[in-house]
Scaffold this motif. Structure first.
Motif, PDB file in Angstrom:
ATOM      1  N   GLN A 236       0.817  -1.209   0.000  1.00 17.15           N
ATOM      2  CA  GLN A 236       0.000   0.000   0.000  1.00 17.15           C
ATOM      3  C   GLN A 236       0.855   1.265   0.000  1.00 17.15           C
ATOM      4  N   SER A 237       1.964   1.253   0.744  1.00 14.89           N
ATOM      5  CA  SER A 237       2.823   2.443   0.739  1.00 14.89           C
ATOM      6  C   SER A 237       3.524   2.595  -0.614  1.00 14.89           C
ATOM      7  N   TYR A 238       3.884   1.477  -1.235  1.00 12.91           N
ATOM      8  CA  TYR A 238       4.460   1.537  -2.584  1.00 12.91           C
ATOM      9  C   TYR A 238       3.483   2.222  -3.540  1.00 12.91           C
ATOM     10  N   GLN A 239       2.220   1.851  -3.455  1.00  9.91           N
ATOM     11  CA  GLN A 239       1.217   2.455  -4.330  1.00  9.91           C
ATOM     12  C   GLN A 239       1.047   3.938  -4.021  1.00  9.91           C
ATOM     13  N   ARG A 240       1.076   4.301  -2.740  1.00  6.22           N
ATOM     14  CA  ARG A 240       0.927   5.715  -2.371  1.00  6.22           C
ATOM     15  C   ARG A 240       2.106   6.541  -2.873  1.00  6.22           C
ATOM     16  N   VAL A 241       3.328   6.013  -2.735  1.00  8.33           N
ATOM     17  CA  VAL A 241       4.501   6.728  -3.248  1.00  8.33           C
ATOM     18  C   VAL A 241       4.327   7.015  -4.733  1.00  8.33           C
ATOM     19  N   HIS A 242       3.875   6.014  -5.474  1.00  8.96           N
ATOM     20  CA  HIS A 242       3.671   6.158  -6.916  1.00  8.96           C
ATOM     21  C   HIS A 242       2.558   7.166  -7.211  1.00  8.96           C
ATOM     22  N   ASP A 243       1.435   7.013  -6.529  1.00  3.06           N
ATOM     23  CA  ASP A 243       0.279   7.867  -6.821  1.00  3.06           C
ATOM     24  C   ASP A 243       0.537   9.329  -6.476  1.00  3.06           C
ATOM     25  N   LEU A 244       1.346   9.578  -5.444  1.00  2.00           N
ATOM     26  CA  LEU A 244       1.620  10.952  -5.017  1.00  2.00           C
ATOM     27  C   LEU A 244       2.726  11.616  -5.830  1.00  2.00           C
ATOM     28  N   GLY A 245       3.359  10.867  -6.710  1.00  2.37           N
ATOM     29  CA  GLY A 245       4.353  11.458  -7.606  1.00  2.37           C
ATOM     30  C   GLY A 245       5.757  11.538  -7.052  1.00  2.37           C
ATOM     31  N   PHE A 246       6.036  10.855  -5.941  1.00  2.00           N
ATOM     32  CA  PHE A 246       7.412  10.821  -5.451  1.00  2.00           C
ATOM     33  C   PHE A 246       8.228   9.852  -6.301  1.00  2.00           C
ATOM     34  N   ASP A 247       9.513  10.119  -6.412  1.00  2.00           N
ATOM     35  CA  ASP A 247      10.383   9.282  -7.237  1.00  2.00           C
ATOM     36  C   ASP A 247      10.576   7.920  -6.593  1.00  2.00           C
ATOM     37  N   MET A 248      10.478   6.881  -7.395  1.00  2.00           N
ATOM     38  CA  MET A 248      10.794   5.532  -6.960  1.00  2.00           C
ATOM     39  C   MET A 248      12.215   5.230  -7.429  1.00  2.00           C
TER      40      MET A 248
END
Length: 339
Positions: A236-248
């Protein structure tokens, strides 16, 4: 070898990563990253100070306003006063100065007392015995994080002098080598050494290039790690990082040595933040160090790296040839064989 002036009681197992101090001017981005992406509890202290919590300890991450955009101090929870005084005696015996934290500093970190002394790469090391517990209920998106006897996670450093860094943590905390990884990234051969100070597979990782000694990372830490309570929390945090536009930085994967399943996001300050789940716990009666080939059994693929990123990293590495890395020579030890 440790100085003959030091005492001999081991502190292995009595030391746990307790908190980190981060200096940044990007407060709005960090608040959003910490709460909405990673899912931690947030407390605003003042315009220039904020904290994140993972559990009932009052502070796990202290962010203060400043230009470093980096981790500037590491806080170590020491189990008891005997181990605390043992570490203090070692540092003093090697002629390294210690400074007692002020009342304001201890209050901000949520501890009753702390001592500070120099650490590798300019990261101050702080030891304390008693954390302050908060009575305020946690407000966070994650279901929880694993801390306790293993500490709250780990930090990873890149170094041109890995033997000296190993010597430092052996001298101060009786750190043990858990294992090593040989890896080649973009044609650069790396040796990564994993050090433990308690049952956690590693609390310090030290990566170094083979051959020409360069440090391709701008920040003092390459990444830090926290351990999620559940696999769902990671996803879920992986998805939030992606959805919020932070760099992976690296996609979800599983490491070869500690078997932790994790991903790496890039923080607003530029270093990486690993969220992991279910790493190995070391059994001291049976564990033997070994060397693994490659950092991951699967996954952990670079995300969004461009040729510009690679050139920037090359320039950082080249500049490292002209500056001397601080390893705190008085505490860096002798007799740690390279491997």
């Amino acid at each position: 070898m440790k100085s003959e002036a030091t005492t001999t009681a081991s502190v292995f197992g009595a030391v746990h990563l307790g908190y980190l101090v981060i200096e940044t001017n990007r407060f709005a981005d960090w608040r959003r990253f910490g709460t909405e992406a990673i899912g931690m509890h947030h407390d605003t202290v003042s315009r220039d100070l904020m904290r994140f919590r993972l559990d009932d300890q009052e502070c796990r991450f202290l962010l203060r306003r400043g230009p470093a955009e980096d981790v500037v101090a590491t806080g170590w929870h020491v189990d008891d006063h005997a181990a605390f005084h043992e570490i203090e005696a070692r540092v003093r015996a090697h002629g390294v100065p210690l400074v007692q934290g002020t009342d304001e500093e201890t209050a901000l970190r949520g501890v009753e007392r702390l001592l500070r002394f120099p650490g590798p790469k300019g990261i101050a090391q702080e030891i304390y015995t008693t954390p302050v517990k908060s009575t305020e209920p946690l407000r966070m998106l994650a279901s929880g994080f694993v801390t306790g006897d293993s500490g709250m996670g780990h930090i990873a450093l890149t170094s041109t002098r890995p033997t000296q860094i190993r010597g430092y943590f052996d001298t101060v905390f009786d750190a043990r080598l858990t294992d090593s990884i040989d890896e080649t990234i973009s044609g650069v051969k790396l040796k990564i050494r994993f050090l433990r100070v308690n049952e956690r597979h590693h609390t310090i990782a030290v990566a170094a290039t083979r051959g020409l000694p360069i440090d391709p990372i701008r920040t003092r830490v390459q990444h830090l790690n926290i351990q999620a309570a559940t696999l769902d929390d990671v996803a879920q945090s992986y998805q939030r990082v992606h959805d919020l536009g932070f760099d992976m930085a690296l996609s979800v994967g599983q490491h070869t040595n500690d078997k932790e399943l994790s991903y790496y996001a890039r923080t607003p300050s530029g270093f990486e933040w690993e969220v992991g789940w279910n790493p190995l716990v070391i059994d001291e009666t049976t564990w033997e160090p070994s060397t693994h080939q490659g950092i991951s059994d699967w996954g952990h693929l670079p995300v969004g790296r461009t040729i510009v990123d690679k050139l920037t990293q090359f320039r950082v590495g080249a500049r490292s040839l002209t500056r001397r890395e601080d390893t705190v020579p008085a505490l860096s030890g002798a007799g740690i064989a390279d491997d």
